[in-house]
Design a protein around this motif. Structure first.
Motif, mmCIF file in Angstrom:
data_model
loop_
_atom_site.group_PDB
_atom_site.id
_atom_site.type_symbol
_atom_site.label_atom_id
_atom_site.label_comp_id
_atom_site.label_asym_id
_atom_site.label_seq_id
_atom_site.Cartn_x
_atom_site.Cartn_y
_atom_site.Cartn_z
ATOM 1 N N THR A 105 -7.090 -3.417 2.311
ATOM 2 C CA THR A 105 -6.069 -4.399 1.920
ATOM 3 C C THR A 105 -5.581 -4.154 0.502
ATOM 4 O O THR A 105 -4.642 -4.803 0.056
ATOM 5 N N MET A 158 1.181 -1.814 -6.448
ATOM 6 C CA MET A 158 1.134 -2.593 -5.210
ATOM 7 C C MET A 158 2.542 -2.956 -4.758
ATOM 8 O O MET A 158 3.374 -3.338 -5.577
ATOM 9 N N TYR A 190 8.325 2.487 1.525
ATOM 10 C CA TYR A 190 7.660 3.001 0.331
ATOM 11 C C TYR A 190 6.835 4.240 0.669
ATOM 12 O O TYR A 190 6.957 5.278 0.013
ATOM 13 N N ASP A 219 -17.190 -1.652 -6.570
ATOM 14 C CA ASP A 219 -16.712 -1.883 -5.204
ATOM 15 C C ASP A 219 -17.917 -2.054 -4.294
ATOM 16 O O ASP A 219 -18.962 -1.470 -4.534
ATOM 17 N N GLU A 250 -0.503 3.316 6.060
ATOM 18 C CA GLU A 250 -0.201 4.475 5.215
ATOM 19 C C GLU A 250 -0.507 5.774 5.975
ATOM 20 O O GLU A 250 0.309 6.702 6.006
ATOM 21 N N GLU A 301 -8.872 -2.096 -4.459
ATOM 22 C CA GLU A 301 -8.930 -1.206 -5.622
ATOM 23 C C GLU A 301 -7.611 -1.245 -6.418
ATOM 24 O O GLU A 301 -7.618 -1.170 -7.643
ATOM 25 N N LEU A 302 -6.515 -1.362 -5.686
ATOM 26 C CA LEU A 302 -5.223 -1.434 -6.394
ATOM 27 C C LEU A 302 -5.151 -2.673 -7.272
ATOM 28 O O LEU A 302 -4.611 -2.637 -8.382
ATOM 29 N N LEU A 308 6.605 -1.665 2.992
ATOM 30 C CA LEU A 308 5.530 -0.682 2.829
ATOM 31 C C LEU A 308 5.878 0.613 3.560
ATOM 32 O O LEU A 308 5.650 1.712 3.053
ATOM 33 N N ASN A 313 -11.024 -4.416 4.863
ATOM 34 C CA ASN A 313 -10.873 -2.989 4.566
ATOM 35 C C ASN A 313 -9.407 -2.617 4.434
ATOM 36 O O ASN A 313 -8.582 -3.036 5.236
HETATM 37 N N1 LIG Z 1 0.079 -3.538 -1.488
HETATM 38 C C1 LIG Z 1 -0.036 -2.217 -1.372
HETATM 39 N N2 LIG Z 1 0.992 -1.423 -1.704
HETATM 40 C C2 LIG Z 1 0.898 -0.088 -1.601
HETATM 41 N N3 LIG Z 1 -0.174 0.565 -1.171
HETATM 42 C C3 LIG Z 1 -1.239 -0.169 -0.832
HETATM 43 C C4 LIG Z 1 -1.228 -1.595 -0.917
HETATM 44 N N4 LIG Z 1 -2.420 -2.034 -0.511
HETATM 45 C C5 LIG Z 1 -3.147 -0.966 -0.199
HETATM 46 N N5 LIG Z 1 -2.451 0.169 -0.388
HETATM 47 C C6 LIG Z 1 -2.903 1.536 -0.108
HETATM 48 O O1 LIG Z 1 -3.825 1.444 0.962
HETATM 49 C C7 LIG Z 1 -4.961 2.226 0.723
HETATM 50 C C8 LIG Z 1 -6.166 1.327 0.657
HETATM 51 O O2 LIG Z 1 -6.153 0.566 -0.525
HETATM 52 P P1 LIG Z 1 -7.483 0.255 -1.342
HETATM 53 O O3 LIG Z 1 -8.378 1.445 -1.397
HETATM 54 O O4 LIG Z 1 -7.103 -0.389 -2.618
HETATM 55 O O5 LIG Z 1 -8.086 -0.813 -0.351
HETATM 56 P P2 LIG Z 1 -9.512 -1.444 -0.319
HETATM 57 O O6 LIG Z 1 -9.292 -2.879 -0.032
HETATM 58 O O7 LIG Z 1 -10.253 -1.074 -1.556
HETATM 59 O O8 LIG Z 1 -10.140 -0.753 0.946
HETATM 60 P P3 LIG Z 1 -11.690 -0.583 1.337
HETATM 61 O O9 LIG Z 1 -12.188 -1.947 1.656
HETATM 62 O O10 LIG Z 1 -11.601 0.270 2.550
HETATM 63 O O11 LIG Z 1 -12.336 0.042 0.167
HETATM 64 C C9 LIG Z 1 -4.725 2.964 -0.579
HETATM 65 O O12 LIG Z 1 -4.234 4.243 -0.302
HETATM 66 C C10 LIG Z 1 -3.678 2.128 -1.275
HETATM 67 O O13 LIG Z 1 -2.863 2.923 -2.086
#
Ligand SMILES: Nc1ncnc2c1ncn2[C@@H]1O[C@H](COP(=O)(O)OP(=O)(O)OP(=O)(O)O)[C@@H](O)[C@H]1O
Ligand SMILES: [Mg+2]
Length: 528
Positions: A234, A202, A386, A301, A423, A237-238, A383, A232
């Protein structure tokens, strides 16, 4: 410090140089803060398309005159507050326009457009230029050719030229500022371990993300269930992964299941497995995710999308650590840590009896609330860098740069799709930029580029009104182009072949531009 080599490779700069060449017949030169010429005109193999310049640099001391003029420019800039000046040059009646490059209030060099002559020059004055060239060693033919090709600029032309030269200086200053800021950010990213700009995978340095990192530090080692909430994209999953990989369970599996991707029966079998013959197609025993994740972590999830019947089963695993595979009557025992997430409003669901309260209290031992991207704008540049670095590294291209204006647009946009949307946008920009090192705002998706009514503002910029010295380069160039064509059409009495020759563009391209800017004869804009 300006990196002059990078500047000369900038798409935006070469584009504007081309326009200056074509429309005003001038060369564009750059000098550093010591007056040293940093553009290619002094290279021994340099051959200018500008006839006057070519004749001049091949005179015995021709380059010295050029350097002398630029030294004069620098001397003036050191004294004056003006950002643009008009200069009398070594050759009588031959003029140049220079703009100051200032970064952080410091003089860093200048941009110089040269040579041109005023519109109202008399034959006698023109002869004086020719004589001077000859006096310094040019032959008659070269001198006459040089004079013939040098452009006569009207007051209005000069106004435009001034604006554009200033724009080039601005572009160089903002490009350089951005590079140094980016270097700082890259430095920050690279020293990630000592600081908290990064937590597992993250990225984020905002206070809100720091608070999350601190919380995760505390909870990773514990065995408690974690409930992650956030919009969504945010990074739910990370967060789940970070908890797992920083926990004592890190050497066992991390398995994620998106509960909304299965119907009830399938989810049942996916999570808990089934025994042979449990249903049509169950030809052998199959282990479910809970069993596979034994000793590790399971990430459920979209838990808000499960049925009430499934919620009962989940409650049982969480409370007793046991479950029943589909079609079996022998409970199995597992040791897993459960992390759940949703973007739904669970409290509201509970009030409508769509989510079991007892399950909620069981999963929500520790609650992690991830802020939306718009609530932590300071993370956006980090971000972007990155994703840019990662994307460019993946595709084996040198790291690209987002221009200042492009960054401004990215910062203005509210990012309803959060980090995922950002992204995707950066990946798109990298692809669209092709070989260009610098990514300008024109490549942005329409919704981002036009956010905040910019499109509307652009429309109100009447062609032919005062030249823009700030704002979007593309707009300024289009405005200039429209003006030049409009004036040219009048001058050439609407003879497009003649005008296209004069402008050095094809007739077809001229016709396209006339249509684009609505400059047809019948159009009022021309007849006014
Ligand atoms: N803080 C962060 N730093 C880097 N990449 C991030 C960060 N937050 C999210 N991402 C990237 O954004 C994308 C969405 O993240 P993730 O799948 O974890 O979100 P989510 O909250 O599970 O989304 P959803 O609700 O749609 O399932 C991924 O490709 C992840 O790598
Ligand atoms: Mg997700």
């Amino acid at each position: 410090m300006i990196n002059w080599k990078d500047i000369s490779e900038l798409h935006a700069i070469s584009k504007i140089e081309e326009i200056l060449h074509r429309w005003f017949g001038v060369e564009v030169l750059y000098a550093d803060e010591h007056g040293k010429i940093r553009s290619k005109q002094l290279d021994s193999e340099y051959d200018s398309e500008n006839h006057f310049m070519n004749v001049q640099i091949h005179l015995q001391h021709g380059k010295d005159y050029l350097e002398g003029d630029l030294e004069k420019v620098n001397e003036i800039f050191e004294k004056t507050k003006d950002s643009v000046i008009k200069l009398d040059t070594y050759f009588p009646h031959v003029k140049g326009i220079a703009a100051k490059i200032e970064i952080g209030g410091e003089f860093q060099g200048s941009v110089w457009a040269y040579p041109f002559i005023p519109e109202a020059l008399t034959a006698k004055e023109i002869k004086e230029i020719e004589d001077k060239l000859i006096e310094h060693g040019a032959n008659q033919e070269d001198a006459t050719g040089a004079i013939k090709h040098i452009k006569h600029l009207s007051a209005k032309d000069k106004e435009y030229l001034t604006g554009l030269v200033d724009l080039v200086a601005d572009e160089i200053a903002s490009f350089t500022t951005e590079i140094s800021k980016r270097d700082e950010r890259i430095h920050d990213l690279n020293s990630e371990l000592g600081n908290k700009y990064r937590y597992h995978s993250m990225i984020g340095k905002s206070k809100k993300m720091q608070a999350i990192y601190n919380l995760l530090d505390k909870i990773s080692a514990s065995e408690s269930s974690v409930f992650i909430q956030g919009d969504n994209g945010t990074g739910k999953e990370l967060v789940a992964k970070a908890i797992h990989y920083y926990s004592p369970r890190k050497n066992s599996g991390f398995l994620a299941v998106n509960c909304s991707a299965f119907n009830d029966n399938l989810l049942d079998s996916e999570l808990f497995g089934h025994v042979k013959g449990a249903f049509t197609g169950a030809i052998k025993d199959k282990k479910g995710v809970f069993e596979q994740a034994h000793g590790g972590t399971i990430f459920l999830d979209e838990i808000g999308d499960t049925s009430l019947a499934m919620q009962v089963k989940l409650l049982r695993v969480l409370q007793e650590g046991t479950f029943l595979p589909v079609g079996s009557s022998t409970p199995k025992k597992v040791d897993v840590r459960v992390i759940t997430a949703t973007n739904r409003n669970i409290k509201e669901m509970m009030s409508k009896s769509e989510f079991r309260e007892d399950l909620y209290y069981r999963i929500n031992v520790i609650n992690v609330q991830i802020p939306s991207l718009r609530d932590r704008g300071e993370d956006i540049p980090l971000l972007i860098d990155y994703f840019l670095q990662r994307r460019c590294a993946e595709s084996g291209t040198p790291t690209k740069m987002i221009s200042k204006k492009c960054l401004e647009k990215l910062l203005d946009y509210p990012w309803p799709g959060n980090v995922r949307e950002l992204e995707n946008e950066i990946e798109r920009l990298v692809v669209l930029a092709g070989d260009d090192k610098n990514i300008g705002p024109e490549l942005l998706s329409g919704r981002i580029l036009d956010f905040g009514g910019v499109a509307d503002r652009r429309k109100t910029g009447e062609p032919g009104s005062n030249v823009k010295t700030t704002g979007n380069l593309k707009d300024a160039l289009e405005e200039l182009e429209a003006y030049m064509i409009k004036e040219g059409l009048k001058r050439c009495n609407f003879n497009k072949s003649k005008l296209s020759r004069e402008l050095g563009i094809s007739r077809a391209s001229l016709i396209m531009k006339v249509e684009k800017y609505e400059l047809e004869k019948r159009n009022k804009a021309v007849g006014e």
